[in-house]
Design an enzyme around this catalytic site. Structure first.
Site, PDB file in Angstrom:
ATOM      1  N   GLU A 167      -1.740 109.417 -61.286  1.00  0.00           N
ATOM      2  CA  GLU A 167      -1.847 109.697 -60.122  1.00  0.00           C
ATOM      3  C   GLU A 167      -0.403 110.487 -59.774  1.00  0.00           C
ATOM      4  O   GLU A 167      -0.423 111.428 -59.123  1.00  0.00           O
ATOM      5  CB  GLU A 167      -1.888 108.712 -58.820  1.00  0.00           C
ATOM      6  N   HIS A 178      -9.288  99.038 -52.052  1.00  0.00           N
ATOM      7  CA  HIS A 178     -10.080  99.974 -52.154  1.00  0.00           C
ATOM      8  C   HIS A 178     -10.688 100.252 -50.640  1.00  0.00           C
ATOM      9  O   HIS A 178     -12.000 100.906 -50.637  1.00  0.00           O
ATOM     10  CB  HIS A 178     -11.330  99.691 -53.224  1.00  0.00           C
TER      11      HIS A 178
END
Ligand SMILES: Cc1ncc(C[n+]2csc(CCOP(=O)(O)OP(=O)(O)O)c2C)c(N)n1
Ligand SMILES: Cc1ncc(C[n+]2csc(CCOP(=O)(O)OP(=O)(O)O)c2C)c(N)n1
Ligand SMILES: [Mg+2]
Ligand SMILES: [Mg+2]
Lengths: 335, 335, 335, 335
Positions: free
Chosen positions: D70, D139
């Site tokens: 990321e 999540h």
């Protein structure tokens, strides 16, 4: 590093086999339950990779720790996880390992030295280093094993943790489960190296490769790394070449093709459990009947566990905001 | 418990920068599980001087310089805490928190909850915020709002040396992760600091100056600015009551509401960017619970919506100060 | 990789020498100004490391890009930075490269292909990869060079960026300025490897080591890496072994000892400018007088630039909130 | 410009999940500088399906699968934008933003300002927030408050397919970094979406349902819940006006104030954790500027102060819904 010469005893072969069978049946049933809509959320199945968890875990004691990943059931089972509490957690029940708050991706039992499955790719790698630090700080001979994937090896968290572990010579073994894919991206499409073990040299630690479809090979390589760590010889990076038989999530996933059927079939032909059973029987360690009996007992245990999970209650809504803090503070500083 | 129950000071003056290592040293003497790690905290004693002397007393196994690896630093703390230690780690400039944000917000903060309550994570993360030292956009931020939004963390920020020692002691002894924010502008500020260990309880605001007309809620460096504003306005017959939350999350609303019930006006001051700053939460809570007491809307002061500029003249215009606080207070008073 | 056979021409030697002299004098004067309290904030001086910037930059065109670090003046100067605009920025003046908003740690000129100094260790490494991607995307033969330190090589950002660059075979050269310290922590205390170039193998790119005190050695090694990148041969990791003559911040720093005087003296004995000048004169490339003339002209230019900077105005307060957005939005969506 | 000036729909129904790639495709056709990169956005078309089909049309040089990195993904975008491209990158689950936070907040957001305005950074970062899909704590988060606090970024979050296409088109065409947040719960929701390209202007709220009694400010998934609450209360004679900011930062206060001037009551609803959520900023602004219009304190609804639980029953209790919105509205009405 040359391949390990450490070989499992017959008893250790049987032990590994049992762990692998436990994982396989647990996952097959879990897969059915999720496809059938009975388990909520996402399951990342470990089927195909059982030799890695078993070959490593047979060297560990309950006081040793592991950290795991989103694909964590196999690790938890091999480390001694209770089927009942695991299924209950997958169902989100109050009786589960995490009181229903964690689910598949966070299934964990600190009492078994399991510092979490983890939903963040590579998120548990630095945590493993912290646990290893604590073990050394307290002058124990405990070892921490950190499982992570090929995809995870591209995260900064892996790099920082590996460097720190090597610097402090901490008793940790980094076990990279290279199943050739990070989600739907094949290894050559996410990194240019073929052997992730090559990264070890950049940290000043040994890098070892093992056939992750062969429990004995994992046993040997992991045994040496773990023994070295236990003896104060510092960390290692152990790459196990393996393969997941099912999709990244669930059994069949979204049916978007990203890997060859031929490739899948080839790897399925190297089923680590079938291979081990062939050997067990050939070498007269177990009879075919004894092998079958292992499966039967596991299957029975799983049926019980699923029944337990299904019969368990959902968490009480009042538990929603519990477990956030050990020392909750009321407004105004009052405890 | 109220602010007046706090231990009396022993008449010894100590600067903030020395109150911090004194708290750490006393906790380390008390509890062998406490260790300190961070970039240049050992040999150098931190670039801020806030860990000076600790290596000499406790040696390199308990006071560790780390690589420049913020992810690994927070992972080290999380993993070590999960297996029983009580880590104190330093993130140097708060601006660097972005490097470690995943470990902070997804691992350290959530582990206990995800595991259904089993984990105990007594971690203290020290970090230095604040502008005014001509270090520009990446070394001057006050990012408390980000960490206050993360369930599982507690956040404290002392405004003086006395609170620094007491809050840090309480943070280290607390069984939950605490972000301990130092404002680097305050490091040289001196106050009466008792020699013996003491705690300033987490979650308890302090009324640092009583007043009758406007409640100024200010933390960190802004407390001093608010006091200066109060002093300046006193001669004009405007009386400010200055309340320092000290613990930024959880917020001690009762103490603030008690003040507002007296003054009927509130001004929330923060050094950080005003938009989506923690002051918005305080203002919203005051308005929700104190609506009927309020004679005017709750006012907020904070930095404009830009990064922190380097130029000293721009930086001075950027950071709220006594003059702007006084001006806002006057607006609230309609004078 | 074997040492490079690429050697600079006499004209290139002279060019490198001039760049190095420009850096040296700029830094010496900047050091005096900061110690004298005339420049606000923190300066990280490049003195001692000039051969790296010069040996690399002599291969780059204005259309090639670099990214730099907190120790960035040398890179900016070697890439063609204007002394006036640089000093003005260090003073925080409106006429500076960043309108006074950046200061030493963010001094930059996009028009010269300088994508920033950077206050975040390793923060610029992924940015360099992005620039290299754009160059390839647009089918140019531009190269991006990314400077970073030994300490930075332990950051996750470096790892992710290196892996991505190797995967995509991007035209970027990672130049690690290994000056043996990250702040106050010596290399053996922050990583276990001796040669950071060893990390290259883990990404599947060439790793090269050069004597960073020898401009010709840097020239050769960098030239090969840059040519390879330009020709589509992908990234390289070039480690230059070097040393900073002054403290981590400023000239004398806080006088807390963390490195041996003998070590400092030894490296100062290898002054890259003195060494190059010896060679220039010995090989009859320049007379001693010509060398002296270089210094004189640089010194004169610097005096002018400092005068310009001192005479320049501070930024107008109205500029405080400018430059945050290219397309500012007024409330209600009106531009 | 008001909401009624928006392009009329062409009568074609399209689900949110298809509106996103349509916007990207149209922008890519228009502008060769637009490219797309992220984890599994190419071959797989994103785990959410939001980039499906783009690889086929634009090929692997413009639609790239990245490693699981990321930091490098945001760095790729920043560097590529700084040299002229118009990147669209995907961070998959918003929970992963912590991995990239330094690049987002210290590099991408600040580069323009630090460089005195020279940089133009037309980057769109897509990411998926929201609970309700049984994916647990790592999540399911809605972290818009964190990015809204960072000057230099813009933040948008569509509540329906029409806005998704229009806001994404506007985001990609905008010259500043925009965080484009998808609520994954809405992916299947269908609305009228014109085939031709169009923009929903950044910074413009929409009055999605007119009403007279209470202004409900809601974004993302909460818009639908607010509409359902409005429907439910209508039969009891309570009329809600639902305002969707759409752009979360900057906030379109004028549109909201115009509504409050009519209703005299406001309820701010967010899916994210309430404490220090973006709703606090909205509530504070409404109270500051609309104080005299308000007949009751501005109310806020949000998630409790805990991570997102896995158990479906707990998760349902966690996320605010129509019933809770209706109940709060009733409280505001004093009924
Ligand atoms: C930080 C982060 N990025 C992305 C993801 C999404 N994700 C979940 S699993 C996965 C693939 C991981 O690949 P690998 O490490 O090889 O493990 P495997 O699934 O193959 O066992 C990804 C990208 C994530 N969970 N966390
Ligand atoms: C992310 C981050 N962590 C820590 C720092 C504080 N810091 C500034 S410079 C520096 C040392 C960098 O060492 P190295 O990369 O070797 O570069 P050098 O200073 O030696 O040139 C540190 C730790 C920072 N600026 N950014
Ligand atoms: Mg994998
Ligand atoms: Mg260095």
């Amino acid at each position: 590093m040359p391949p390990s010469e450490l070989a499992p005893t017959p008893a250790q072969l049987v032990d590994m086999h049992r762990r692998m069978a436990r994982i396989r049946h647990f996952e097959e049933e879990a897969g059915k339950l999720v496809e059938g809509g009975k388990i909520p959320g996402a399951l990342h199945l470990y089927v195909g990779e059982e030799a890695v968890a078993a070959g490593v875990m047979v060297h560990l004691d309950v006081d040793d720790q592991i950290t795991s990943t989103h694909r964590g059931h196999g690790h938890v089972i091999a480390k001694g996880g209770d089927f009942k509490l695991m299924y209950a957690e997958l169902f989100g029940k109050a009786t589960g390992y995490c009181r229903g708050k964690g689910g598949s991706m966070h299934i964990s039992d600190l009492d078994l030295g399991i510092l979490g499955a983890n939903g963040i790719v590579a998120g548990s790698v630095p945590i493993a280093v912290g646990a290893a630090f604590a073990n050394r700080y307290r002058d124990t001979d405990r070892v921490t094993v950190c499982f992570f994937g090929d995809g995870a090896s591209n995260e900064g968290a892996f790099h920082e943790a590996a460097n720190m572990a090597a610097l402090y010579q901490l008793p940790v073994v980094f076990v990279c489960e290279n199943n050739l894919y990070g989600e739907f991206t094949s290894q050559p499409r996410h990194q240019r190296v073929t052997d992730i073990a090559d990264r070890a040299v950049g940290y000043g630690m040994p890098g070892v490769i093992a056939d992750g479809m062969d429990a004995s090979a994992v046993f040997g390589a992991a045994g040496e790394c773990i023994a070295r760590a236990r003896a104060g010889g510092g960390p290692s990076l152990l790459e196990c070449k393996t393969y997941r038989f099912y999709d990244h999530v669930g059994v069949t996933g979204m049916r978007i093709p990203y890997r060859d059927e031929a490739e899948v079939d080839e790897w399925k032909g190297r089923d680590p459990i079938a291979a081990l059973e062939l050997r067990l029987v050939e070498e007269d360690v177990l009879t075919a009947d004894a092998v079958a009996a292992v499966h039967q007992s596991v299957v029975a245990e799983i049926a019980d566990a699923i029944a337990f999970a299904e019969a368990s209650p959902d968490p009480d809504i009042s538990s929603l905001t519990e477990d956030v803090y050990s020392n909750p503070i009321e407004p105004g500083g009052v405890r | 418990m109220t602010a007046t129950d706090l231990p009396v000071t022993a008449g010894r003056k100590l600067p903030f920068v020395q109150a911090v290592p004194e708290a750490i040293a006393q906790c380390m003497r008390d509890d062998a599980d406490v260790f300190l790690a961070g970039e240049d905290v050992a040999v150098y004693g931190s670039v801020f001087g806030t860990t000076r002397g600790l290596l000499d007393e406790f040696g390199p196994s308990r006071v560790l310089d780390t690589p420049i690896s913020e992810i690994a630093i927070i992972g080290l703390a999380t993993g070590a805490a999960a297996v029983g230690l009580r880590p104190v780690v330093d993130l140097m400039f708060m601006d660097f928190i972005g490097c470690a944000m995943d470990q902070l917000m997804n691992q350290l903060a959530k582990m206990k909850y995800m595991f259904g309550g089993k984990a105990r994570l007594p971690v203290t993360v020290m970090t230095a915020a604040g502008a005014g030292t001509n270090l520009a956009a990446q070394h001057s931020q006050s990012l408390e709002a980000m960490v206050c939004h993360i369930p599982g963390l507690k956040v404290v920020m002392p405004s003086n040396a006395y609170d620094a020692k007491g809050l840090l002691t309480a943070s280290i002894r607390d069984d939950d992760p605490v972000i301990f924010i130092v404002n680097k502008f305050l490091l040289g500020a001196t106050s009466d600091v008792p020699v013996e260990p003491y705690e300033v309880p987490l979650g308890l605001a302090a009324v640092v100056r009583p007043g009758t007309d406007v409640t100024v809620v200010a933390h960190g460096r802004m407390v001093g600015e608010a006091l200066a504003a109060a002093e300046a306005l006193a001669s004009d017959g405007i009386s400010l009551e200055v309340v320092d939350p000290r613990t930024l999350q959880p917020f001690d609303l009762p103490t603030v509401l008690a003040s507002v019930a007296k003054t009927h006006r509130a001004l929330v001051v923060q050094e950080s960017v005003r938009y989506a700053g923690i002051g918005a939460e305080y203002a919203a809570q005051i308005a929700e619970e104190g609506f009927d007491e309020l004679d005017a809307p709750v006012a907020r002061l904070g930095a404009p919506f830009s990064p922190v500029p380097f130029s000293p003249v721009l930086e001075q215009a950027y950071v709220p100060d006594a003059a702007r606080i006084a001006a806002e207070a006057r607006v609230l008073m309609g004078t």
